[in-house]
Structures are given as structure tokens and as C-alpha cells.
Motif scaffolding. Structure first.
Motif, PDB file in Angstrom:
ATOM      1  N   ALA A 126      62.489  44.757   5.050  1.00  0.00           N
ATOM      2  CA  ALA A 126      62.408  43.302   4.171  1.00  0.00           C
ATOM      3  C   ALA A 126      63.748  42.342   4.572  1.00  0.00           C
ATOM      4  O   ALA A 126      63.683  41.385   4.940  1.00  0.00           O
ATOM      5  CB  ALA A 126      61.867  43.641   2.975  1.00  0.00           C
ATOM      6  N   PHE A 127      64.760  43.158   4.213  1.00  0.00           N
ATOM      7  CA  PHE A 127      66.224  42.497   4.058  1.00  0.00           C
ATOM      8  C   PHE A 127      66.249  41.765   5.606  1.00  0.00           C
ATOM      9  O   PHE A 127      66.781  40.684   5.848  1.00  0.00           O
ATOM     10  CB  PHE A 127      67.356  43.356   3.923  1.00  0.00           C
ATOM     11  N   GLY A 128      66.116  43.073   6.770  1.00  0.00           N
ATOM     12  CA  GLY A 128      66.528  42.511   7.993  1.00  0.00           C
ATOM     13  C   GLY A 128      65.555  41.359   8.733  1.00  0.00           C
ATOM     14  O   GLY A 128      65.893  40.673   9.363  1.00  0.00           O
ATOM     15  N   THR A 129      64.295  41.507   8.260  1.00  0.00           N
ATOM     16  CA  THR A 129      63.430  40.609   9.010  1.00  0.00           C
ATOM     17  C   THR A 129      63.651  39.088   8.096  1.00  0.00           C
ATOM     18  O   THR A 129      63.598  38.065   8.966  1.00  0.00           O
ATOM     19  CB  THR A 129      61.814  40.883   8.394  1.00  0.00           C
ATOM     20  N   ALA A 130      63.962  39.208   7.015  1.00  0.00           N
ATOM     21  CA  ALA A 130      64.410  37.869   6.218  1.00  0.00           C
ATOM     22  C   ALA A 130      65.419  37.294   6.804  1.00  0.00           C
ATOM     23  O   ALA A 130      65.443  35.851   7.121  1.00  0.00           O
ATOM     24  CB  ALA A 130      64.454  38.084   4.632  1.00  0.00           C
ATOM     25  N   TRP A 131      66.447  38.107   7.164  1.00  0.00           N
ATOM     26  CA  TRP A 131      67.601  37.502   7.672  1.00  0.00           C
ATOM     27  C   TRP A 131      67.515  37.195   9.375  1.00  0.00           C
ATOM     28  O   TRP A 131      67.969  35.937   9.530  1.00  0.00           O
ATOM     29  CB  TRP A 131      68.782  38.454   7.665  1.00  0.00           C
ATOM     30  N   LEU A 132      66.616  37.788  10.071  1.00  0.00           N
ATOM     31  CA  LEU A 132      66.175  37.697  11.156  1.00  0.00           C
ATOM     32  C   LEU A 132      65.713  36.299  11.391  1.00  0.00           C
ATOM     33  O   LEU A 132      66.049  35.257  12.130  1.00  0.00           O
ATOM     34  CB  LEU A 132      65.537  38.639  11.841  1.00  0.00           C
ATOM     35  N   LYS A 133      64.821  35.941  10.507  1.00  0.00           N
ATOM     36  CA  LYS A 133      64.114  34.534  10.459  1.00  0.00           C
ATOM     37  C   LYS A 133      65.135  33.453  10.365  1.00  0.00           C
ATOM     38  O   LYS A 133      65.255  32.538  10.982  1.00  0.00           O
ATOM     39  CB  LYS A 133      62.834  34.529   9.551  1.00  0.00           C
ATOM     40  N   VAL A 134      66.261  33.725   9.397  1.00  0.00           N
ATOM     41  CA  VAL A 134      67.023  32.557   9.186  1.00  0.00           C
ATOM     42  C   VAL A 134      68.082  32.470  10.225  1.00  0.00           C
ATOM     43  O   VAL A 134      68.280  31.359  10.573  1.00  0.00           O
ATOM     44  CB  VAL A 134      67.853  32.899   7.749  1.00  0.00           C
ATOM     45  N   ALA A 135      68.579  33.788  10.708  1.00  0.00           N
ATOM     46  CA  ALA A 135      69.476  33.691  11.661  1.00  0.00           C
ATOM     47  C   ALA A 135      69.300  33.007  13.092  1.00  0.00           C
ATOM     48  O   ALA A 135      69.909  32.282  13.654  1.00  0.00           O
ATOM     49  CB  ALA A 135      70.063  35.126  11.999  1.00  0.00           C
ATOM     50  N   LEU A 136      67.849  33.453  13.485  1.00  0.00           N
ATOM     51  CA  LEU A 136      67.393  32.821  14.812  1.00  0.00           C
ATOM     52  C   LEU A 136      66.502  31.831  14.636  1.00  0.00           C
ATOM     53  O   LEU A 136      66.141  31.136  15.487  1.00  0.00           O
ATOM     54  CB  LEU A 136      66.488  33.946  15.314  1.00  0.00           C
ATOM     55  N   SER A 137      66.206  31.159  13.321  1.00  0.00           N
ATOM     56  CA  SER A 137      65.368  30.119  13.105  1.00  0.00           C
ATOM     57  C   SER A 137      64.201  30.105  13.633  1.00  0.00           C
ATOM     58  O   SER A 137      63.610  29.406  14.534  1.00  0.00           O
ATOM     59  CB  SER A 137      66.087  28.774  13.439  1.00  0.00           C
ATOM     60  N   ILE A 138      63.344  31.219  13.284  1.00  0.00           N
ATOM     61  CA  ILE A 138      62.065  31.497  14.009  1.00  0.00           C
ATOM     62  C   ILE A 138      61.216  31.582  12.691  1.00  0.00           C
ATOM     63  O   ILE A 138      61.482  31.809  11.524  1.00  0.00           O
ATOM     64  CB  ILE A 138      62.309  32.877  14.893  1.00  0.00           C
ATOM     65  N   SER A 139      59.819  31.778  13.334  1.00  0.00           N
ATOM     66  CA  SER A 139      58.765  31.775  12.460  1.00  0.00           C
ATOM     67  C   SER A 139      58.601  33.155  11.707  1.00  0.00           C
ATOM     68  O   SER A 139      59.115  34.073  12.113  1.00  0.00           O
ATOM     69  CB  SER A 139      57.468  31.496  12.944  1.00  0.00           C
ATOM     70  N   TRP A 140      58.050  33.536  10.591  1.00  0.00           N
ATOM     71  CA  TRP A 140      57.812  34.439  10.053  1.00  0.00           C
ATOM     72  C   TRP A 140      57.113  35.383  10.893  1.00  0.00           C
ATOM     73  O   TRP A 140      57.344  36.693  10.968  1.00  0.00           O
ATOM     74  CB  TRP A 140      57.077  34.388   8.665  1.00  0.00           C
ATOM     75  N   GLU A 141      55.921  35.184  11.603  1.00  0.00           N
ATOM     76  CA  GLU A 141      55.336  35.931  12.571  1.00  0.00           C
ATOM     77  C   GLU A 141      56.302  36.235  13.676  1.00  0.00           C
ATOM     78  O   GLU A 141      55.960  37.559  14.050  1.00  0.00           O
ATOM     79  CB  GLU A 141      54.216  35.090  13.206  1.00  0.00           C
ATOM     80  N   ALA A 142      57.167  35.346  14.182  1.00  0.00           N
ATOM     81  CA  ALA A 142      58.073  35.999  15.190  1.00  0.00           C
ATOM     82  C   ALA A 142      59.169  36.922  14.674  1.00  0.00           C
ATOM     83  O   ALA A 142      59.247  38.040  15.354  1.00  0.00           O
ATOM     84  CB  ALA A 142      58.891  34.666  15.914  1.00  0.00           C
ATOM     85  N   ALA A 143      59.285  36.647  13.249  1.00  0.00           N
ATOM     86  CA  ALA A 143      60.524  37.764  12.963  1.00  0.00           C
ATOM     87  C   ALA A 143      59.556  38.926  12.267  1.00  0.00           C
ATOM     88  O   ALA A 143      60.272  40.135  12.638  1.00  0.00           O
ATOM     89  CB  ALA A 143      61.039  37.112  11.386  1.00  0.00           C
ATOM     90  N   PHE A 144      58.484  39.029  11.986  1.00  0.00           N
ATOM     91  CA  PHE A 144      57.706  40.147  12.033  1.00  0.00           C
ATOM     92  C   PHE A 144      57.619  41.055  13.327  1.00  0.00           C
ATOM     93  O   PHE A 144      57.735  42.191  13.371  1.00  0.00           O
ATOM     94  CB  PHE A 144      56.439  40.187  11.183  1.00  0.00           C
ATOM     95  N   MET A 145      57.191  40.231  14.324  1.00  0.00           N
ATOM     96  CA  MET A 145      56.972  40.849  15.518  1.00  0.00           C
ATOM     97  C   MET A 145      58.276  41.406  16.282  1.00  0.00           C
ATOM     98  O   MET A 145      58.089  42.479  17.057  1.00  0.00           O
ATOM     99  CB  MET A 145      56.456  39.769  16.492  1.00  0.00           C
TER     100      MET A 145
END
Length: 184
Positions: A126-145
């Protein structure tokens, strides 16, 4: 175990174990590798509990933050913590604390160790995915993928392995009075 100094030595050793297992790294396209860090964090917390397990993770993170090459692929520095994988690394601290609290409350058994390690896996993801979304400016779907799906099966395997081996090591350390049996 009568000495806090001895526990601090054990804690430092645990932080070193996390650093060593972090070097087991399989790169993935999104930039978040499969590593031995999650296995190591689960193992350390299963063995040491909330206080010293969380302290070991904090020491590991601080060593990496000041530039020691303890993160995956022998990396270190603040740049790693603010990069795409930083959320996972910070998530390790939340994992350690919550996983340890769970085991302190429900007991250091195989079943509870597995449950707590699975909870820890979810927290880190959860922490990693939320930060991945922010750090890479990607969608939630892409962050989950890129940040969750590739890690689910192996994460479950690592959680079960950390629980199994962690309880074995914990029981052996307790039997030799190398760690305290009381809650810390």
C-alpha cells in the motif's frame, strides 16, 4: 538476556541481514524490483518483535538515507527514498510496527506469524503503490499494475517463509536466552 546492549547488537545484526537480503534483486519494467527486503523485514520482526524489529528496520532505512549502499542493487541516499521505490522502503517501518504489534497481542505462533507477515505485505504494498503513483505521476491502475500485481504470489511465499523460519529462529534464540521472552 539481561543487557539492552546485547539487544542493540542483535538489532544491528538484524539491520545488516535486511541490507544483505536487499541485494537479492530482480529488476522489473516499472522500476520496482523483486527483492529480499520484504522477506528480511518479515523475518526480523517475527524474530525480534515490535520494539527491536522496528528499530532494526529504522536503522536500515537511516543507513540507506545517509548514503550507505544498503538498499537493493547496492544503492543508498535520499534519492532512493524519494524515488519510485521509496514508498516501499518507508512502508517497511509501518510493516514492522504493525506486524510486531499483531504478534505481541496474539502470540508468536506459526499461524499468527503467517497472518502478521501477510498483513505486513499488504502494508508495504500500500505504501509503495501510493508513492509509486506520486513519484511517477501515473494512474492508480498503472501503479497497481507495476506496484502490486507482480508481487502478490511471491509476496505470499515470502510471508509464509518469513513466518516459518522466523518462528524457528525466535524459539532457538529464546531457548538459549539470547533474546528476552517478555514483550519489549
Amino acid at each position: 538476556m539481561k543487557s539492552k546492549t546485547q539487544m542493540y547488537v542483535v538489532t544491528a545484526f538484524a539491520a545488516a541481514i535486511i541490507a544483505v537480503l536487499a541485494q537479492i534483486s530482480i529488476p522489473l519494467p516499472m522500476g520496482v524490483p523483486i527483492t529480499g527486503q520484504t522477506l528480511a523485514v518479515g523475518l526480523v520482526v517475527t524474530i525480534l518483535g515490535t520494539k527491536y524489529g522496528s528499530l532494526a528496520v529504522l536503522v536500515y532505512i537511516l543507513l540507506g538515507a545517509i548514503g550507505m549502499p544498503v538498499f537493493s542493487s547496492m544503492s543508498g541516499g535520499i534519492g532512493v527514498l524519494v524515488g519510485p521505490t521509496g514508498g516501499y522502503i518507508i512502508g517497511f517501518l509501518a510493516q514492522a510496527f504493525i506486524q510486531g504489534l499483531y504478534m505481541d497481542k496474539f502470540g508468536y505462533t506459526y499461524v499468527h506469524a503467517i497472518i502478521s507477515n501477510l498483513i505486513g505485505m499488504v502494508i508495504t504494498l500500500a505504501f509503495g503503490t501510493a508513492w509509486l503513483k506520486v513519484a511517477l505521476s501515473i494512474s492508480w491502475e498503472a501503479a497497481f499494475m507495476g506496484g502490486v500485481y507482480p508481487f502478490i504470489i511471491l509476496g505470499i511465499v515470502k510471508a509464509v517463509a518469513a513466518a516459518y523460519f522466523g518462528i524457528i529462529v525466535r524459539n532457538r534464540l529464546l531457548s538459549q536466552q539470547l533474546i528476552p521472552s517478555l514483550k519489549y
